[in-house]
Design a protein around this motif. Structure first.
Motif, mmCIF file in Angstrom:
data_model
loop_
_atom_site.group_PDB
_atom_site.id
_atom_site.type_symbol
_atom_site.label_atom_id
_atom_site.label_comp_id
_atom_site.label_asym_id
_atom_site.label_seq_id
_atom_site.Cartn_x
_atom_site.Cartn_y
_atom_site.Cartn_z
ATOM 1 N N LEU A 1 0.889 -1.116 0.086
ATOM 2 C CA LEU A 1 0.061 0.058 0.045
ATOM 3 C C LEU A 1 0.918 1.271 0.064
ATOM 4 N N VAL A 2 1.900 1.056 0.777
ATOM 5 C CA VAL A 2 2.810 2.380 0.849
ATOM 6 C C VAL A 2 3.850 2.639 -0.527
ATOM 7 N N ALA A 3 4.053 1.413 -0.960
ATOM 8 C CA ALA A 3 4.756 1.456 -2.250
ATOM 9 C C ALA A 3 4.022 1.952 -3.433
ATOM 10 N N PHE A 4 2.543 1.526 -3.382
ATOM 11 C CA PHE A 4 2.154 2.098 -4.602
ATOM 12 C C PHE A 4 1.628 3.482 -4.643
ATOM 13 N N ALA A 5 1.400 3.919 -3.280
ATOM 14 C CA ALA A 5 1.189 5.303 -2.875
ATOM 15 C C ALA A 5 2.279 6.177 -3.094
ATOM 16 N N GLY A 6 3.259 5.841 -2.736
ATOM 17 C CA GLY A 6 4.895 6.510 -3.178
ATOM 18 C C GLY A 6 5.020 6.607 -4.436
ATOM 19 N N LEU A 7 4.827 5.266 -5.344
ATOM 20 C CA LEU A 7 5.017 5.274 -6.946
ATOM 21 C C LEU A 7 4.212 6.652 -7.361
ATOM 22 N N LEU A 8 2.885 6.531 -6.959
ATOM 23 C CA LEU A 8 2.023 7.554 -7.745
ATOM 24 C C LEU A 8 2.392 8.978 -7.438
ATOM 25 N N ILE A 9 3.011 9.265 -6.238
ATOM 26 C CA ILE A 9 3.385 10.773 -5.870
ATOM 27 C C ILE A 9 4.526 11.037 -6.777
ATOM 28 N N ASN A 10 5.399 10.208 -6.827
ATOM 29 C CA ASN A 10 6.948 10.184 -7.518
ATOM 30 C C ASN A 10 6.656 10.120 -9.012
ATOM 31 N N LEU A 11 5.706 9.451 -9.550
ATOM 32 C CA LEU A 11 5.318 9.631 -10.935
ATOM 33 C C LEU A 11 4.734 10.984 -11.263
ATOM 34 N N VAL A 12 3.764 11.404 -10.429
ATOM 35 C CA VAL A 12 3.478 12.918 -10.623
ATOM 36 C C VAL A 12 4.594 13.906 -10.544
ATOM 37 N N SER A 13 5.375 13.796 -9.746
ATOM 38 C CA SER A 13 6.539 14.690 -9.552
ATOM 39 C C SER A 13 7.385 14.548 -10.712
ATOM 40 N N ALA A 14 7.892 13.136 -11.145
ATOM 41 C CA ALA A 14 8.532 12.879 -12.305
ATOM 42 C C ALA A 14 7.937 13.615 -13.635
ATOM 43 N N PHE A 15 6.767 13.691 -13.821
ATOM 44 C CA PHE A 15 6.010 14.369 -14.735
ATOM 45 C C PHE A 15 6.259 15.873 -14.839
ATOM 46 N N ALA A 16 6.060 16.392 -13.605
ATOM 47 C CA ALA A 16 6.312 17.836 -13.588
ATOM 48 C C ALA A 16 7.767 18.240 -13.795
ATOM 49 N N LEU A 17 8.583 17.610 -13.612
ATOM 50 C CA LEU A 17 9.994 17.739 -13.808
ATOM 51 C C LEU A 17 10.508 17.535 -15.085
ATOM 52 N N SER A 18 9.869 16.362 -15.821
ATOM 53 C CA SER A 18 10.570 16.165 -17.260
ATOM 54 C C SER A 18 9.499 16.624 -18.314
ATOM 55 N N HIS A 19 8.666 17.532 -18.090
ATOM 56 C CA HIS A 19 7.875 18.012 -18.917
ATOM 57 C C HIS A 19 8.269 18.618 -20.442
ATOM 58 N N ASP A 20 9.690 18.831 -20.003
ATOM 59 C CA ASP A 20 10.352 19.416 -21.238
ATOM 60 C C ASP A 20 11.914 18.927 -20.950
ATOM 61 N N ASP A 21 12.742 19.288 -21.879
ATOM 62 C CA ASP A 21 14.319 18.890 -21.863
ATOM 63 C C ASP A 21 15.021 19.789 -20.863
ATOM 64 N N GLU A 22 14.433 20.529 -20.193
ATOM 65 C CA GLU A 22 15.073 21.711 -19.334
ATOM 66 C C GLU A 22 16.321 21.123 -18.400
ATOM 67 N N HIS A 23 15.989 19.672 -17.827
ATOM 68 C CA HIS A 23 16.722 19.383 -16.956
ATOM 69 C C HIS A 23 18.010 18.862 -17.403
ATOM 70 N N LYS A 24 18.158 18.711 -19.011
ATOM 71 C CA LYS A 24 19.438 18.251 -19.588
ATOM 72 C C LYS A 24 20.382 19.466 -19.744
ATOM 73 N N HIS A 25 19.894 20.578 -19.557
ATOM 74 C CA HIS A 25 20.972 21.760 -19.349
ATOM 75 C C HIS A 25 21.039 22.552 -18.132
ATOM 76 N N ASP A 26 20.094 22.209 -17.056
ATOM 77 C CA ASP A 26 20.193 22.783 -15.847
ATOM 78 C C ASP A 26 20.734 21.658 -14.628
ATOM 79 N N PHE A 27 21.807 21.596 -14.312
ATOM 80 C CA PHE A 27 22.420 20.588 -13.184
ATOM 81 C C PHE A 27 21.605 20.495 -11.937
ATOM 82 N N ASN A 28 20.594 21.884 -11.603
ATOM 83 C CA ASN A 28 19.969 21.990 -10.210
ATOM 84 C C ASN A 28 18.820 21.170 -10.514
ATOM 85 N N LEU A 29 18.173 21.375 -11.568
ATOM 86 C CA LEU A 29 16.841 20.666 -12.245
ATOM 87 C C LEU A 29 17.436 19.130 -12.291
#
Length: 298
Positions: free
Chosen positions: A129-157
């Motif tokens: 239950l915890v693992a699935f809940a954590g996975l859902l939160i992390n997938l939402v977060s990953a989508f938010a951060l990888s919406h474009d290719d910015e992180h490829k040129h930004d070490f902080n991101l």
């Protein structure tokens, strides 16, 4: 005689409100989920929930560092006490996050080894239950951060993105291992998944540490740009580069300090024109030494 030429004012900062907003969203999501897990752990007496809440807390700290780096770089962008701008504040934030990522990898390793030795029982249903809940939160977060290719040129991101992807990986490994343990009796999959996670996360941490440390230590002299600068200056056969320093001031933008010896009475403008067209070069300082009776060797 020393003469200097500056192409423009010493402000190399580029606003990153979009990236800052993404990290803020992920920071809030992580913080809220962390508090939910810790509170639920105390209420339901679940050590698994409590432990995962603390784990999420380390990510919240990393995201806080990333967010703080963006804010400080923006706040100090016009502070003249920074000789070459504030971009390296962001790089320092990424370096610190990479260190935290490495520490977390070893914490995962320690937990995996202990489970292999002690072979402690696992409450599979609660853990899943915890693992699935954590996975859902992390997938939402990953989508938010990888919406474009910015992180490829930004070490902080990129650092923030790696923290999220590390959590996605560990969640997927944990779910696979827990399902195998509950339905197939393969208890050892849980600690083995921890060993796999350790290897992958440590590799990401090392890669980010290497890249950011190189920038923080100004290890730029192996750049092809150095060779190009020297070739352009010495192409007239009357000039010799005696000393050159290359400093990165923003992603792929550089500042250069040159000491040139010449047998002709050359002006700074003469050398500046020889360097025209190099888009990566945003700030140049040139020292000229006029030596008419010296024989130059190239």
């Amino acid at each position: 005689m020393e003469r200097s030429f500056c192409k423009h004012e010493h402000i190399f900062y580029t606003p990153k409100k979009k990236a800052e907003g993404k990290v803020l969203l992920v920071f809030v999501l992580t913080l809220v989920f962390m508090l939910v897990e810790i509170i639920a752990g105390y209420i339901f007496g679940s050590v698994a929930l409590l432990a995962d809440g603390v784990h999420m807390g380390t990510h919240a700290v990393a995201f806080g560092i990333t967010l703080g780096a963006y804010m400080l770089a923006r706040k100090w962008s016009r502070d003249v006490s920074f000789s070459f701008g504030t971009w390296k504040v962001e790089v320092l934030g990424a370096y610190t996050s990479a260190v935290i990522l490495g520490v977390m990898a070893f914490l995962v390793l320690g937990e995996a080894v202990l489970k292999l030795i002690k072979r402690e029982g696992v409450k599979y249903e609660d853990a899943l239950l915890v693992a699935f809940a954590g996975l859902l939160i992390n997938l939402v977060s990953a989508f938010a951060l990888s919406h474009d290719d910015e992180h490829k040129h930004d070490f902080n991101l990129s650092a923030a993105y790696l923290h999220v992807i590390a959590d996605v990986l560990t969640s997927l490994l944990a779910i696979t291992a827990l399902l195998g343990g509950e339905y197939l009796g393969m208890w050892y999959l849980d600690p083995l998944s921890g060993l796999v996670g350790f290897s992958v996360i440590l590799s990401w941490s090392y890669s980010l540490l290497k890249d950011t440390a190189q920038i923080l230590l100004d290890r730029e002299m192996a750049s092809p740009l150095v060779k190009e600068l020297i070739e352009r200056i010495e192409k007239d056969n009357t000039s010799k580069v005696q000393d050159i320093h290359l400093l990165r001031v923003h992603h792929d933008k550089y500042a250069c300090i040159l000491s040139v010896m010449t047998t002709e009475d050359r002006s700074v403008d003469y050398y500046i024109k020889r360097l025209e067209g190099i888009d990566n070069l945003v700030h140049t300082t040139i020292e000229i030494k006029y030596c008419p009776h010296v024989e130059l060797t190239h």
